[in-house]
Design a protein around this motif. Structure first.
Motif, PDB file in Angstrom:
ATOM      1  N   LYS A 147       3.687   6.242   4.796  1.00 44.28           N
ATOM      2  CA  LYS A 147       3.875   5.564   6.086  1.00 44.28           C
ATOM      3  C   LYS A 147       4.452   4.149   5.983  1.00 44.28           C
ATOM      4  O   LYS A 147       5.051   3.665   6.930  1.00 44.28           O
ATOM      5  CB  LYS A 147       2.601   5.578   6.923  1.00 44.28           C
ATOM      6  N   SER A 660      -3.142   8.169  10.747  1.00 48.25           N
ATOM      7  CA  SER A 660      -2.350   9.098   9.937  1.00 48.25           C
ATOM      8  C   SER A 660      -2.346  10.525  10.461  1.00 48.25           C
ATOM      9  O   SER A 660      -1.698  11.389   9.897  1.00 48.25           O
ATOM     10  CB  SER A 660      -2.896   9.136   8.519  1.00 48.25           C
ATOM     11  N   ALA A 715     -10.957  11.787   4.438  1.00 44.71           N
ATOM     12  CA  ALA A 715     -11.208  10.464   3.833  1.00 44.71           C
ATOM     13  C   ALA A 715     -12.292   9.689   4.588  1.00 44.71           C
ATOM     14  O   ALA A 715     -12.027   8.645   5.201  1.00 44.71           O
ATOM     15  CB  ALA A 715      -9.909   9.665   3.790  1.00 44.71           C
ATOM     16  N   THR A 740      -5.946   7.705  -0.229  1.00 45.68           N
ATOM     17  CA  THR A 740      -5.038   7.859   0.916  1.00 45.68           C
ATOM     18  C   THR A 740      -3.907   6.851   0.837  1.00 45.68           C
ATOM     19  O   THR A 740      -3.182   6.668   1.746  1.00 45.68           O
ATOM     20  CB  THR A 740      -5.788   7.694   2.256  1.00 45.68           C
TER      21      THR A 740
END
Ligand SMILES: O=P(O)(O)O[C@H]1[C@H](O)[C@@H](O)[C@H](O)[C@H](O)[C@@H]1OP(=O)(O)O
Length: 740
Positions: A147, A660, A715, A740
């Motif tokens: 990202k 996310s 996560a 992550t």
């Protein structure tokens, strides 16, 4: 962390050992869900499907079968590429217009040079990003771990169609779609100074207060300048084409075709003239005049006390510190009126000439002609009507040239003056303004990719529903975003980006066209203020559309965002921070949803509405949503359930987003799926938690986590989960430390 105090911590894990009744298996073949003929089209945009099959007991001890499907979309990359190409085109054109502003006094000329240097750099950067993206041929997925990558910043994070197909006894099969995607946000630029909602506001305030250096034009006026420029750029070639067609008809000596060409030419010329009626053009012309080397100041500028004073709407525009407002004798304001009016006059001359030519032609063919009232003219020889067959082309050509000359003059002046308006906006905010534009483009691109994906899927699944089609072209579609971001730390900035990105989707309209080839990818046209996305349908489906849609009517979308932070960061915000951002977003978007509902009730046919009202208590749901928003309760997830239910009942497009779209989003969509099974498909109440855990443990969403971070674990840690609302906690063994 708060939720324990409410006695909710006992369900952090749920025992699913005895889940014999929830049978799961993976399967490869996706389900079209909407007729075989749509499949090739949907398969062209959806990629890499993951499917899971479940069986759950119903309250009357029968079985319902569920097919859960999750697919990527090549639109994740296609839309950003289309959009970046358009930005490059738009910006190159603007840079050219700035270059063509003509001679400026040294102060303004230096500004222009500075602006152009920055603008050229920006275009180069967009070009580089496009080049990089073009290398990603066939890509359809950007993982959460990418990202922050610069070259992928226009691409949405982890975009998927999450589909649940329910086949339950006694009930019709049903499809439930949610698009899951990371909140559209500028991760590469970061969130240290907040996101777009705050940054744009701050930028505008600062720009207003730089009044002495530059001329302040309000955002509305700047947008107007861009609109007029774009209209000119579109109309001028159109008028040239119609002028050529008119001359063509003249050389063919065809009265009907001459009349038709004249009609088209008149319409376009009237639009053209209308485009310049704005006071902004007038004031910008004066401003530009003062910025020319000859526009020497006669009196010093009067100091401005407030930001409002510097707005050029009514008064003559203020000018830079060294320049001044020109004395009226310096500037012939009426000159513009004369130039502008000459276009209309030229058009009138052409209309008169065409009328004459056709009348004379009719008269000569009628052998003696006829008078205006239709009576036969008795006079034997009329010198005019007796004229031999005229050369229409020769008669009209000079008049057309005159029209084109006048238009050229108007275009030249108007373009320069409006480009001067744009120069102010750019110069006042260098370089932050350009960085903000980039940020907005990045966020918008991510949001648009999701929207186009959602729209195409919705269209394909609802094509056979006449009510939906009617709604599509009379009211437009509601697009509801569920946000799970916390109003704490970086996620505040993400939410601020997301709110603007989603609101900017109002600038998008869809148009459905018939696919003429195997290329079914949507095409985007337009510029930052307004985009049209052309979606292609195969001939057979296209022909079945209502006439207005087939004729190219623009189809609008009504985006709404409701956000409820659910994790430990939101606990901190609730206790020690500020939740006002979330509250105002929810309140503002509730108003938008209410407006949409009012238009829906007004525009849909009465018989549809009465049936609709029998089935749904939308008014009650809206009231309930309103009360929940007003209640200002912590982590009030009821808001999300109500907003999603309203969206589904209104035939809308559903989105769920967190940072996310893999952990919190997965909790939310699985909860939504099981809640739908319970409320709409009679899932046995003892199996609600088991079904939920089963989906989270074995379903598509754990695969989503895997494909993002190469690890089958959500996560979350125990501490985080204790802060989650009860039904958002995954089962034991499915969460833990993940890179992550
Ligand atoms: O998919 P998300 O919920 O945005 O993932 C979060 C997760 O919720 C959180 O617990 C974890 O600490 C990470 O911040 C995840 O975000 P990533 O963007 O790093 O996947």
């Amino acid at each position: 962390m708060g939720e324990i105090e409410d006695g909710e911590a006992d369900h952090v894990t749920t025992d699913v050992q005895g889940q014999k009744c929830a049978l799961v298996c993976g399967c490869a073949a996706p389900d079209g869900g909407s007729g075989k003929e749509n499949l090739p089209f949907l398969n062209a945009v959806l990629k890499n499907p993951v499917c899971k099959l479940y069986r759950f007991p119903t309250s009357d001890n029968k079985w319902m079968r569920i097919r859960e499907q999750m697919s990527e979309s090549i639109l994740s990359f296609h839309i950003p590429k289309e959009l970046i190409s358009l930005h490059i085109k738009e910006d190159l054109c603007r840079n050219q217009e700035l270059k063509e502003l003509g001679e400026l006094s040294p102060h303004w000329d230096n500004l222009r040079k500075n602006v152009l240097t920055h603008c050229d750099q920006m275009v180069n950067m967009y070009q580089d990003i496009l080049t990089e993206l073009s290398k990603e041929t066939g890509s359809s997925f950007k993982s959460s771990s990418s990202k922050g990558e610069k070259t992928l910043e226009f691409v949405p994070i982890n975009l998927h169609l999450q589909r649940m197909h329910v086949h339950s006894p006694h009930l019709k099969d049903a499809l439930y779609d949610v698009i899951t995607v990371g909140a559209p946000a500028a991760h590469f630029q970061g969130f240290k100074n907040g996101g777009l909602r705050k940054l744009l506001h701050r930028f505008e305030m600062e720009r207003r207060n730089t009044g002495y250096q530059f001329i302040y034009y309000s955002p509305e006026n700047t947008a107007k300048a861009k609109e007029v420029l774009s209209n000119i750029n579109q109309l001028q070639p159109l008028i040239a084409t119609h002028a050529d067609l008119l001359l063509n008809s003249a050389s063919q000596h065809s009265p009907d075709s001459l009349k038709n060409s004249l009609k088209m030419l008149s319409e376009k010329t009237e639009l053209f003239v209308h485009a310049f009626k704005d006071q902004l053009v007038r004031s910008a012309l004066l401003a530009l005049y003062t910025a020319r080397p000859g526009g020497v100041p006669k009196k010093p500028p009067s100091p401005k006390s407030s930001a409002e004073d510097s707005c050029p709407q009514d008064a003559p525009p203020p000018v830079g510190r060294q320049d001044s407002i020109p004395h009226h004798s310096d500037y012939d304001e009426e000159e513009w009126d004369r130039v502008w009016a000459s276009v209309g006059k030229s058009l009138n001359c052409i209309i008169d000439m065409v009328d004459k030519l056709i009348a004379r032609d009719g008269a000569s063919e009628g052998g003696g002609g006829s008078s205006k009232d239709g009576e036969k003219d008795a006079s034997p020889v009329d010198p005019i009507t007796a004229h031999p067959r005229e050369d229409w082309y020769e008669q009209l050509c000079p008049l057309i040239r005159a029209l084109q000359d006048c238009m050229g003059e108007v275009v030249n002046r108007a373009k320069q003056s409006l480009a001067f308006v744009l120069l102010q906006e750019l110069a006042a905010g260098l370089p932050q303004g350009l960085m903000l534009t980039l940020r907005r483009d990045v966020v918008f691109s991510q949001a648009l990719a999701g929207l186009v994906c959602g729209f195409i899927i919705k269209l394909h699944t609802s094509l056979h529903d006449p009510g939906f089609l009617q709604q599509l072209h009379t009211v437009g579609l509601v697009v509801q975003y569920e946000g799970l971001l916390s109003t704490y730390s970086d996620e505040i900035g993400m939410l601020e980006d997301m709110a603007v990105g989603i609101s900017d989707l109002k600038k998008v309209a869809f148009k459905i066209i018939e696919a003429k080839s195997n290329d079914v990818l949507p095409v985007i046209t337009g510029r930052r203020e307004h985009y049209v996305v052309e979606v292609k349908l195969p001939a057979r489906l296209f022909e079945a559309l209502p006439p207005p849609v087939r004729e190219g009517q623009l189809l609008h979308v009504h985006p709404v965002l409701f956000n409820v932070g659910i994790n430990e960061q939101q606990t901190l915000a609730d206790r020690f921070g500020d939740v006002s951002l979330q509250e105002s977003i929810n309140q503002e978007n509730f108003e938008l949803l209410k407006e949409y509902y009012a238009v829906f009730m007004e525009k849909m046919p009465p018989d549809y509405i009465s049936h609709f009202q029998e089935q749904n208590d939308l008014k009650g749901l809206l009231e309930n949503l309103h009360q929940n928003i007003q209640a200002k309760k912590r982590k009030n997830v009821e808001i999300m359930w109500l907003a999603a239910t309203i969206c589904r009942k209104l035939n809308g497009i559903r989105f769920t987003c967190c940072k996310s779209a893999k952990d919190r989003t997965s909790m939310s969509v699985t909860l939504e799926q099981c809640s739908i099974l319970r409320d709409e498909h009679q899932l046995h109440k003892d199996f609600f938690i088991r079904a939920l855990d089963c989906m989270r443990r074995e379903g598509c969403r754990i695969e989503n986590v895997l494909k993002n971070v190469k690890c089958r674990k959500y996560a979350f840690n125990m501490l985080q989960l204790m802060a989650f609302p009860k039904y958002y906690r995954p089962p034991e063994g499915t969460y833990g430390k993940a890179d992550t």
